[in-house]
Structures are given as C-alpha cells and as structure tokens.
Design an enzyme around this catalytic site. Structure first.
Site, PDB file in Angstrom:
ATOM      1  N   GLY A  57      -2.149   1.052  23.034  1.00 27.69           N
ATOM      2  CA  GLY A  57      -3.213   2.265  22.652  1.00 27.69           C
ATOM      3  C   GLY A  57      -2.592   3.485  22.644  1.00 27.69           C
TER       4      GLY A  57
ATOM      5  NE  ARG B 168     -10.849   2.161   6.404  1.00 28.83           N
ATOM      6  CZ  ARG B 168     -10.653   3.027   5.199  1.00 28.83           C
ATOM      7  NH1 ARG B 168     -10.101   3.849   4.901  1.00 28.83           N
ATOM      8  NH2 ARG B 168     -12.030   2.274   4.404  1.00 28.83           N
ATOM      9  CB  VAL B 169      -9.028   2.438  14.619  1.00 31.05           C
ATOM     10  CG1 VAL B 169      -8.764   3.729  14.335  1.00 31.05           C
ATOM     11  CG2 VAL B 169      -8.913   2.162  16.243  1.00 31.05           C
TER      12      VAL B 169
ATOM     13  CE1 TYR C 114      -3.966   2.164   0.466  1.00 30.11           C
ATOM     14  CE2 TYR C 114      -2.766   3.122   2.305  1.00 30.11           C
ATOM     15  CZ  TYR C 114      -3.710   3.236   1.522  1.00 30.11           C
ATOM     16  OH  TYR C 114      -4.591   4.243   1.619  1.00 30.11           O
TER      17      TYR C 114
ATOM     18  CB  SER D  10     -15.515   0.856  10.933  1.00 32.65           C
ATOM     19  OG  SER D  10     -14.102   0.600  10.305  1.00 32.65           O
ATOM     20  CG  ASN D  11     -12.406  -2.971  13.715  1.00 26.58           C
ATOM     21  OD1 ASN D  11     -13.029  -3.348  12.848  1.00 26.58           O
ATOM     22  ND2 ASN D  11     -10.903  -3.581  14.060  1.00 26.58           N
TER      23      ASN D  11
HETATM   24  P1  NAD Z   1     -12.946   2.027   0.050  1.00 25.11           P
HETATM   25  O1  NAD Z   1     -11.944   0.690   0.267  1.00 25.11           O
HETATM   26  O2  NAD Z   1     -14.172   2.163   0.787  1.00 25.11           O
HETATM   27  O3  NAD Z   1     -12.838   2.258  -1.599  1.00 25.11           O
HETATM   28  C1  NAD Z   1     -11.955   2.075  -2.535  1.00 25.11           C
HETATM   29  C2  NAD Z   1     -12.822   1.669  -3.655  1.00 25.11           C
HETATM   30  O4  NAD Z   1     -11.864   1.218  -4.827  1.00 25.11           O
HETATM   31  C3  NAD Z   1     -13.756   0.410  -3.667  1.00 25.11           C
HETATM   32  O5  NAD Z   1     -14.785   0.991  -4.081  1.00 25.11           O
HETATM   33  C4  NAD Z   1     -13.011  -0.381  -4.236  1.00 25.11           C
HETATM   34  O6  NAD Z   1     -13.914  -1.652  -4.563  1.00 25.11           O
HETATM   35  C5  NAD Z   1     -12.508   0.203  -5.419  1.00 25.11           C
HETATM   36  N1  NAD Z   1     -11.339  -0.663  -6.026  1.00 25.11           N
HETATM   37  C6  NAD Z   1     -10.241  -1.253  -5.252  1.00 25.11           C
HETATM   38  N2  NAD Z   1      -9.434  -1.779  -6.177  1.00 25.11           N
HETATM   39  C7  NAD Z   1     -10.278  -1.682  -7.441  1.00 25.11           C
HETATM   40  C8  NAD Z   1      -9.543  -1.993  -8.786  1.00 25.11           C
HETATM   41  N3  NAD Z   1      -8.642  -2.533  -9.253  1.00 25.11           N
HETATM   42  N4  NAD Z   1     -10.501  -1.582  -9.778  1.00 25.11           N
HETATM   43  C9  NAD Z   1     -11.546  -0.720  -9.597  1.00 25.11           C
HETATM   44  N5  NAD Z   1     -11.962  -0.564  -8.379  1.00 25.11           N
HETATM   45  C10 NAD Z   1     -11.238  -0.762  -7.252  1.00 25.11           C
HETATM   46  O7  NAD Z   1     -11.546   3.001   0.703  1.00 25.11           O
HETATM   47  P2  NAD Z   1     -11.881   4.657   0.960  1.00 25.11           P
HETATM   48  O8  NAD Z   1     -11.431   4.854   2.473  1.00 25.11           O
HETATM   49  O9  NAD Z   1     -12.930   5.240   0.076  1.00 25.11           O
HETATM   50  O10 NAD Z   1     -10.423   5.137   0.170  1.00 25.11           O
HETATM   51  C11 NAD Z   1     -10.572   5.700  -1.204  1.00 25.11           C
HETATM   52  C12 NAD Z   1      -9.123   6.071  -1.449  1.00 25.11           C
HETATM   53  O11 NAD Z   1      -8.626   7.192  -0.676  1.00 25.11           O
HETATM   54  C13 NAD Z   1      -8.074   4.979  -1.662  1.00 25.11           C
HETATM   55  O12 NAD Z   1      -7.301   5.365  -2.608  1.00 25.11           O
HETATM   56  C14 NAD Z   1      -7.216   5.202  -0.424  1.00 25.11           C
HETATM   57  O13 NAD Z   1      -5.929   4.845  -0.577  1.00 25.11           O
HETATM   58  C15 NAD Z   1      -7.433   6.706  -0.095  1.00 25.11           C
HETATM   59  N6  NAD Z   1      -7.004   7.026   1.054  1.00 25.11           N
HETATM   60  C16 NAD Z   1      -8.266   6.878   2.209  1.00 25.11           C
HETATM   61  C17 NAD Z   1      -7.907   7.021   3.527  1.00 25.11           C
HETATM   62  C18 NAD Z   1      -8.959   6.764   4.403  1.00 25.11           C
HETATM   63  O14 NAD Z   1      -8.706   6.930   5.798  1.00 25.11           O
HETATM   64  N7  NAD Z   1     -10.194   6.230   4.120  1.00 25.11           N
HETATM   65  C19 NAD Z   1      -6.674   7.544   4.052  1.00 25.11           C
HETATM   66  C20 NAD Z   1      -5.726   7.644   3.139  1.00 25.11           C
HETATM   67  C21 NAD Z   1      -5.997   7.708   1.777  1.00 25.11           C
HETATM   68  N1  UDP Z   2      -6.436  -0.439  15.869  1.00 27.37           N
HETATM   69  C1  UDP Z   2      -6.888  -0.899  17.230  1.00 27.37           C
HETATM   70  N2  UDP Z   2      -7.953  -1.671  16.993  1.00 27.37           N
HETATM   71  C2  UDP Z   2      -8.569  -1.901  16.010  1.00 27.37           C
HETATM   72  C3  UDP Z   2      -8.228  -1.247  14.493  1.00 27.37           C
HETATM   73  C4  UDP Z   2      -7.104  -0.681  14.577  1.00 27.37           C
HETATM   74  O1  UDP Z   2      -6.099  -0.613  17.987  1.00 27.37           O
HETATM   75  O2  UDP Z   2      -9.570  -2.728  15.960  1.00 27.37           O
HETATM   76  C5  UDP Z   2      -5.116   0.745  15.673  1.00 27.37           C
HETATM   77  C6  UDP Z   2      -4.168   0.367  14.717  1.00 27.37           C
HETATM   78  O3  UDP Z   2      -3.163  -0.674  15.351  1.00 27.37           O
HETATM   79  C7  UDP Z   2      -3.455   1.593  14.521  1.00 27.37           C
HETATM   80  C8  UDP Z   2      -4.636   2.510  14.599  1.00 27.37           C
HETATM   81  O4  UDP Z   2      -5.504   1.939  15.402  1.00 27.37           O
HETATM   82  O5  UDP Z   2      -2.562   2.066  15.491  1.00 27.37           O
HETATM   83  C9  UDP Z   2      -5.346   3.141  13.335  1.00 27.37           C
HETATM   84  O6  UDP Z   2      -5.528   1.869  12.375  1.00 27.37           O
HETATM   85  P1  UDP Z   2      -6.213   1.829  11.027  1.00 27.37           P
HETATM   86  O7  UDP Z   2      -6.480   0.382  10.569  1.00 27.37           O
HETATM   87  O8  UDP Z   2      -7.686   2.705  11.400  1.00 27.37           O
HETATM   88  O9  UDP Z   2      -5.608   2.720  10.133  1.00 27.37           O
HETATM   89  P2  UDP Z   2      -3.944   2.968   9.872  1.00 27.37           P
HETATM   90  O10 UDP Z   2      -2.907   2.064  10.827  1.00 27.37           O
HETATM   91  O11 UDP Z   2      -3.798   2.644   8.508  1.00 27.37           O
HETATM   92  O12 UDP Z   2      -3.912   4.560  10.352  1.00 27.37           O
END
Ligand code: NAD
Ligand code: UDP
Ligand code: UDP
Length: 319
Positions: free
Chosen positions: A205, A184-185, A143, A187-188
């Site tokens: 934590g 992710r944290v 990623y 939603s979990n």
């Molecule tokens: P998400 O998983 O809900 O959305 C990603 C979407 O991309 C999904 O609908 C999935 O089906 C689609 N997808 C994945 N692989 C694909 C492929 N090969 N072809 C076509 N579609 C594909 O995630 P999100 O949280 O909405 O994130 C959206 C974007 O924002 C991502 O690029 C992610 O890296 C970036 N981003 C999100 C966060 C966050 O906290 N949510 C943080 C940093 C970056």
């Molecule tokens: N995390 C946690 N409990 C969970 C899911 C995640 O303590 O059920 C922690 C995880 O180890 C990280 C932080 O929460 O330190 C954020 O995790 P997330 O997967 O949301 O995003 P990212 O690590 O990509 O920032």
C-alpha cells in the site's frame, strides 16, 4: 455546435455529456457499451438535441460534427486486460478512424490520453516532456502503448493533414457512476466498505496515486478543447496519497471496523504517480477544486444508492 463524444456512455464521457447538453450543444454519443451503460445517459435519451449510436469505433463511421471528444477505451486495468487485443485495436484502429473522420469533416479532435503513458515514472512529479518508462511487452502495454500510439497518430494527423488536435493526459479520476465491479481502487474500496468486506490493498500500500474528482476533470477537458493550446497537457489532481492512506480514509468515512486485506501487487504496477499541472494552470487557467474527502463523500453516496441496482452491463456479465 454538434459534438461527438466517443465512449459517451462511460464514466467520464457521461459527465462530459451532461455539461455539453446543459450548454445547449447537439451531442452524439457513440458507444459499444463494453464498460458503458445506457443508465448513465438515460436522462438525455428523449432530448431532441441528443443522439445515441451503438457502434464499435474499430469500424469506420461517417458523421458530420464540429468537435470530437475521443474517450472510447476501457480504462480500468481489469477491463482493459480482459481482452488486450481488443484494447489495442480500440486505441489504434479506433483512434485512426476518429482522426480520419476529424480530417474529413474538419472537426477539432480531443484525445483522452493517460498518465499511463509515463509507465513506472523515474521523474516525479510527471511533467509532459518526460517520455516515460513503459514495458512494451507487459500486461499493461495494450493500454499504455496503445495510448502512446494514439498520441502519435493525433500528432501525425496534425502535422500531415492539419487536423486540429488537443491531447489530454488524464490522471486517476474517480466519482459517481464508476461501475461497481470497475476494479479500480476507489470504486473497489468504496464498494467493499459499503458491503462490510475487507479492503483489498495490493502490495504494502505504499505506492501512490493522485485522485481527481470527475467534475474537475471534465472542466479541464472542456477548457482544453475550446482553448488554443494543443497539448499534451496533464489533467489531474496533484494531491498525492499512498494507497494505504486512501484505504484508511474510506475506512474512516464508511465503516471504521472493516479490515485491510493485503494482496499481491500486480505486475508492472507503477510505484508513484503525481501530475505536474503547471501547463494546465498556465494555458488553461485550470486546477482541481474538489478535495479528496469531499469527492469521496459524493462517490460513497452514489454507490450507496446504486448498490441495489441489478441491471448488468456487458462488462459486468463477463468479469
Ligand atoms: P469507461 O470504461 O467508463 O468508459 C469508456 C467508454 O468507452 C465505455 O462507455 C465503453 O463502453 C466505451 N468503449 C470502449 N471500447 C469501445 C469501442 N471499441 N467502441 C466504442 N465504445 C467503446 O472509462 P472512463 O474512466 O470514463 O475513461 C474514459 C477515457 O478516459 C478512456 O479513454 C480512458 O483511457 C481515459 N482515462 C481515464 C482515466 C480515469 O481515471 N478514469 C485516467 C486516464 C485516462
Ligand atoms: N489497488 C489496490 N486495491 C484494489 C485496486 C487497486 O490496492 O482493490 C492499487 C493498484 O495496485 C494500484 C492503485 O491501487 O497501485 C491504483 O489502481 P487502479 O487500478 O485504480 O489504477 P492504476 O493502477 O491504473 O493507476
Ligand atoms: N474514416 C471514418 N470516417 C470518416 C472518414 C474516415 O471512419 O468519415 C476512417 C477510414 O475508414 C480510415 C480511417 O478513418 O480507416 C483513416 O482515414 P483517412 O482518410 O485518414 O485514411 P485512408 O482512408 O486514406 O486510409
């Protein structure tokens, strides 16, 4: 304008599509439904200005558009680590295809990059000129290295082929429509609390994150796309919390009697993360407006309403 949103059936993409449709644009949503779901865009399906294409961006596609918001890529560690080779293909081959498309039709291209490109940061808060500390062979690298290559591709297409690019580095974003099993944290914790289960805190934590509500983030993406500044620009909420503080906030808001269950910290888990948003403030006149308590309340209400919904997406079936 005709606007392509890759990953438009996902969490952030679908909120973005809502805003673009409300502004009267023609929107094409491209998604392979790996972590996205039709229910997120259901209200637009019959709309004459909306088009949904089931397509995997690792394969080429020809379309005619004015702007491309390139969001397709699983964002949760659970999902992006499930098939890491596919994740890196999506970031590299998928981004290459979308940049090739942008070049051919002279569309403006916005890349949804991530704070993950900073890795486990030695600079705090993170500024855009910090080059990051990423483990290139770790379990997160499909990623974070994938997104680093995506940024490189965007800047090379800009320098070599004059593609108009915009690069957003998105920090942890949360809100309604995250998958129940997203991993992710936020939603979990919300799902666990609503189900009366213990909250799974990884490590002690004390690691920190900065949580941005999705409506704020979408506003930032649109300002970046339609402004003059190329980026990279951090988009996130600079209010920083420990994961334990987040757990306690959710506990307070949903069910104070649930317990905290400490679990091992995953490999390469960044210790702290907080955006410096000076560039976004200066160039986009943008800053987040929704405080954590308010955003959490909206997220909790959405999950409460959805938890009885049983239609699984592909990701839900395999995880
Ligand atoms: P998400 O998983 O809900 O959305 C990603 C979407 O991309 C999904 O609908 C999935 O089906 C689609 N997808 C994945 N692989 C694909 C492929 N090969 N072809 C076509 N579609 C594909 O995630 P999100 O949280 O909405 O994130 C959206 C974007 O924002 C991502 O690029 C992610 O890296 C970036 N981003 C999100 C966060 C966050 O906290 N949510 C943080 C940093 C970056
Ligand atoms: N995390 C946690 N409990 C969970 C899911 C995640 O303590 O059920 C922690 C995880 O180890 C990280 C932080 O929460 O330190 C954020 O995790 P997330 O997967 O949301 O995003 P990212 O690590 O990509 O920032
Ligand atoms: N591409 C695409 N749609 C287009 C134009 C290009 O999917 O409308 C793909 C193309 O198949 C190639 C990639 O984008 O794999 C890069 O295209 P570019 O024209 O930059 O490179 P080339 O095709 O010369 O390798």
């Amino acid at each position: 304008m005709r606007i392509l949103v890759t990953g438009g059936a996902g969490f952030i993409g679908s909120h973005l599509i809502d805003r673009l449709m409300e502004q009267g644009h023609e929107v094409i949503c491209l998604d392979n439904f790996y972590t996205g779901h039709k229910r997120n865009i259901l209200k637009w399906i019959e709309h004459p200005y909306f088009e949904l294409i089931r397509h995997d961006i690792t394969e080429p596609i020809r379309l005619e558009v004015d702007q491309i918001y390139h969001l397709a890529c699983p964002a949760s560690p659970v999902h992006y680590q499930y098939n890491p080779v596919k994740t890196i293909k999506t970031n590299v081959m998928g981004t290459l295809n979308m940049l090739g498309l942008a070049k051919r039709v002279k569309a403006r291209f916005l890349l949804a990059s991530t704070s993950e490109i900073y890795g486990d940061p030695e600079v705090h808060p993170q500024t855009e000129d910090y080059r990051g500390s990423v483990n290139p062979i770790g379990i997160r690298s499909c990623y974070d290295e994938g997104k680093r290559v995506a940024e490189t591709l965007a800047f090379d297409y800009h320098r070599q082929n004059d593609v108009e690019i915009r690069v957003a580095r998105i920090f942890n974003t949360y809100g309604p429509r995250m998958l129940e099993n997203d991993g992710r944290v936020v939603s979990n914790f919300v799902v666990q609390a609503l189900r009366g289960q213990s909250l799974t805190v990884y490590g002690d934590g004390s690691q920190t994150r900065s949580f941005c509500f999705v409506s704020d983030l979408v506003e930032g993406l649109m300002r970046l796309m339609n402004g003059e500044y190329i980026g990279p620009v951090n988009l996130g909420n600079p209010d920083e919390y420990t994961i334990l503080q987040l757990a306690k906030a959710v506990q307070q808001m949903v069910n104070p009697s649930i317990e905290i269950d400490y679990r091992p910290l995953p490999q390469d888990d960044p210790r702290r993360r907080k955006p410096d948003i000076t560039r976004a403030r200066t160039w986009l006149n943008w800053q987040p407006t929704v405080p954590l308590q308010e955003g959490l309340q909206l997220t909790i209400e959405d999950f409460r309403a959805r938890l009885t919904d049983t239609v699984p997406s592909i990701a839900e079936q395999i995880i």
